[in-house]
Design an enzyme around this catalytic site. Structure first.
Site, PDB file in Angstrom:
ATOM      1  N   GLY A  18       0.772  -1.303  -0.054  1.00  0.00           N
ATOM      2  CA  GLY A  18      -0.114  -0.153   0.042  1.00  0.00           C
ATOM      3  C   GLY A  18       0.867   1.356   0.037  1.00  0.00           C
ATOM      4  O   GLY A  18       2.150   1.178   0.031  1.00  0.00           O
ATOM      5  N   GLY A  20       0.713   5.905   1.096  1.00  0.00           N
ATOM      6  CA  GLY A  20      -0.060   6.915   1.640  1.00  0.00           C
ATOM      7  C   GLY A  20       0.858   8.090   1.186  1.00  0.00           C
ATOM      8  O   GLY A  20       1.721   8.048   0.560  1.00  0.00           O
ATOM      9  N   GLY A  21       0.274   9.259   1.918  1.00  0.00           N
ATOM     10  CA  GLY A  21       1.056  10.736   1.727  1.00  0.00           C
ATOM     11  C   GLY A  21       2.667  10.607   2.275  1.00  0.00           C
ATOM     12  O   GLY A  21       3.354  11.485   1.777  1.00  0.00           O
ATOM     13  N   MET A  22       2.598   9.688   3.317  1.00  0.00           N
ATOM     14  CA  MET A  22       4.047   9.779   3.628  1.00  0.00           C
ATOM     15  C   MET A  22       4.984   8.740   3.463  1.00  0.00           C
ATOM     16  O   MET A  22       6.131   8.671   3.495  1.00  0.00           O
ATOM     17  CB  MET A  22       4.093   9.923   5.298  1.00  0.00           C
ATOM     18  CG  MET A  22       3.328  11.297   5.792  1.00  0.00           C
ATOM     19  SD  MET A  22       3.290  11.223   7.615  1.00  0.00           S
ATOM     20  CE  MET A  22       1.876   9.862   7.924  1.00  0.00           C
ATOM     21  N   LYS A  40       8.122  -0.060   5.624  1.00  0.00           N
ATOM     22  CA  LYS A  40       7.501   1.407   5.251  1.00  0.00           C
ATOM     23  C   LYS A  40       8.487   2.138   5.146  1.00  0.00           C
ATOM     24  O   LYS A  40       9.288   2.625   5.934  1.00  0.00           O
ATOM     25  CB  LYS A  40       6.555   1.807   6.726  1.00  0.00           C
ATOM     26  CG  LYS A  40       6.136   3.167   6.244  1.00  0.00           C
ATOM     27  CD  LYS A  40       5.010   3.769   7.319  1.00  0.00           C
ATOM     28  CE  LYS A  40       3.806   2.842   7.399  1.00  0.00           C
ATOM     29  NZ  LYS A  40       2.700   3.283   8.206  1.00  0.00           N
ATOM     30  N   ASP A 134      -2.708  11.151  14.383  1.00  0.00           N
ATOM     31  CA  ASP A 134      -3.143  11.202  12.950  1.00  0.00           C
ATOM     32  C   ASP A 134      -3.976   9.865  12.983  1.00  0.00           C
ATOM     33  O   ASP A 134      -4.076   8.945  12.081  1.00  0.00           O
ATOM     34  CB  ASP A 134      -2.307  10.701  11.937  1.00  0.00           C
ATOM     35  CG  ASP A 134      -2.542  10.998  10.591  1.00  0.00           C
ATOM     36  OD1 ASP A 134      -3.847  11.634  10.287  1.00  0.00           O
ATOM     37  OD2 ASP A 134      -1.813  10.364   9.935  1.00  0.00           O
TER      38      ASP A 134
END
Length: 450
Positions: A18, A20-22, A40, A134
């Site tokens: 996956g 994400g923004g970061m 990650k 978050d």
């Protein structure tokens, strides 16, 4: 290809899971320990700032110290050249946002269970001095067994502290869940996480978000100024108590919310337990198998739930193992109650147990009262056994009963009641004659002196 990439000679990337923004998330194999993990990798746009990297490492180390079943475990943090990564527990399943999109509003009990697990993980972090900052369904992973794992601790906080100008673009890429104080640019607190959980629970129960806006700024202003929506307007069947909890969690001011995730979790747990009727249950007593009834059933005097089924008139009394353990005799009859002896029938209440003296004394003749106060309706038979000797343990009362049962014993002289009555009468007559004579003499003396 990802399958051919090995970070620091240890983590072999297998497939992308996956993004994400970061960061971008990969499924990988830890070759040193032989286990599957999630890696990650931070996006290059974030790793150019040394202050961010320093803060990111510090946050990652702090999260690595968290060990909780509702938090994704962090194993390692490192870098290779410009690539900075964090190694975490691989969770099989999907994120909560995908579940909501696929199935819509969740059943109330399931939504509450998910929120309780989220609060458990966040509460543990709050007690350790960490704020997530978050919380959103995208950062809540759910396994096929519906186990909840909160992920992405610390990364948003590190970016907020070092690159506030990128907060709206990166951290708040979906600003539907952040608290009003975060929208104003203030540092997040545990109450900010509580607010986000309230929004997530609202979405779980309704399938919709509480606020909408054409831009991120519009969303921010909605969190700050718009009234808190009423759950009943979206789903009328929501219990009032649960709706009030969500309303409190989404209070505009931090002091109006629950203090931390633990407090919110405790309140939700209390609601769940009361709604499901979870109370302490006494140990079950094995009951006796039912016997086929024959005639009338005799009610039992035992407390309900103890001693098995009521017995019938043609059955011998039966006791369960528990009853036998706490009774004086294995097959004891119903206890005698003197308050019911006159009003209840002999069928339900047996006669009072005989005393020692009564069992070994001759019943009184018909119509007369014996020493124990009972009135036998039939005279004692001729062959009624007479006691010969009494044990010293019987005491004075037993010996007295023995004497009364043998009125013509050698130990007790014979007295004729009629002769005794005549002697008393004669004595009284003599005394009366003497008294009358004295009065006559006194009267003569008084007349003579006048």
């Amino acid at each position: 290809m990802a399958g051919e990439t090995i970070l620091n000679g240890r983590y072999q990337l297998v497939a992308q899971q996956g993004s994400g923004g970061m960061s971008v998330i990969y499924k990988a194999v830890d070759r040193a320990l032989g286990r599957t993990v999630a890696v990650k990798i931070l996006r290059p746009s974030l790793t150019s700032d040394p202050s961010f990297l320093e803060k990111f490492r510090a946050e990652a180390r702090a999260v690595a110290n968290l060990s909780h079943p509702n938090i994704v475990t962090v194993f390692d943090v490192g870098s290779e050249g410009p690539t900075h990564y964090i190694v975490m527990e691989l969770v099989e399943g999907t994120d909560l946002k995908k579940i909501i999109k696929q199935t819509g509003a969740q059943p109330v009990d399931r939504a509450v269970d998910l929120a309780i697990d989220i609060c458990a993980g966040l509460g543990y972090a709050h007690r350790s001095g960490l704020v997530h900052a978050d919380v959103k369904p995208q950062n809540v992973l759910v396994t096929p067994q519906f186990e909840v794992k909160v992920t992405d601790f610390g990364i948003a906080q590190a970016l907020t502290d070092t690159q506030p100008q990128q907060r709206a673009e990166v951290v708040w890429g979906s600003p539907h869940y952040f608290a009003p104080e975060q929208a104003r640019g203030e540092a997040p607190t545990p109450q900010a996480d509580v607010y986000a959980v309230g929004v997530v629970l609202f979405e779980l129960l309704t399938g919709e978000l509480p606020y909408a806006g054409a831009s991120q700024q519009d969303l921010a202003m909605a969190h700050i100024k718009e009234p808190i929506p009423n759950l009943h307007d979206y789903r009328p069947g929501i219990p009032d108590r649960l709706a009030k909890m969500v309303y409190k969690a989404m209070a505009k001011k931090p002091e109006g919310r629950f203090r931390n995730a633990d407090q919110l979790g405790n309140v939700l747990t209390s609601y769940r337990d009361s709604a499901q009727g979870n109370t302490a249950v006494a140990p079950q007593v094995p009951s006796q198998p039912k016997q086929p009834p024959s005639q009338a059933t005799v009610p039992s005097n035992r407390p309900p739930g103890i001693g098995g089924q009521p017995r019938t008139t043609n059955e011998p009394p039966k006791n369960s193992e528990v009853t036998a353990r706490y009774s004086a005799a294995p097959n004891a009859q119903n206890l005698y109650d003197p308050r019911n002896a006159q009003s209840q029938s002999a069928q339900n209440y047996p006669q009072a147990p005989q005393s020692f003296e009564q069992r070994y004394s001759v019943p009184a003749p018909q119509g007369q009262q014996n020493q124990q106060g009972y009135y036998p309706q039939q005279p004692a038979p001729d062959n009624y056994p007479q006691p010969q000797t009494m044990s010293p343990m019987a005491g004075d009362s037993a010996r007295f009963a023995s004497q009364q049962s043998q009125p013509y014993s050698q130990n007790m002289p014979y007295v004729n009641d009629e002769e005794g009555m005549d002697m008393v009468t004669i004595s009284l007559g003599v005394l009366a004659l003497i008294a009358v004579s004295g009065l006559v003499i006194l009267w003569i003396i008084v007349i003579a002196t006048i």
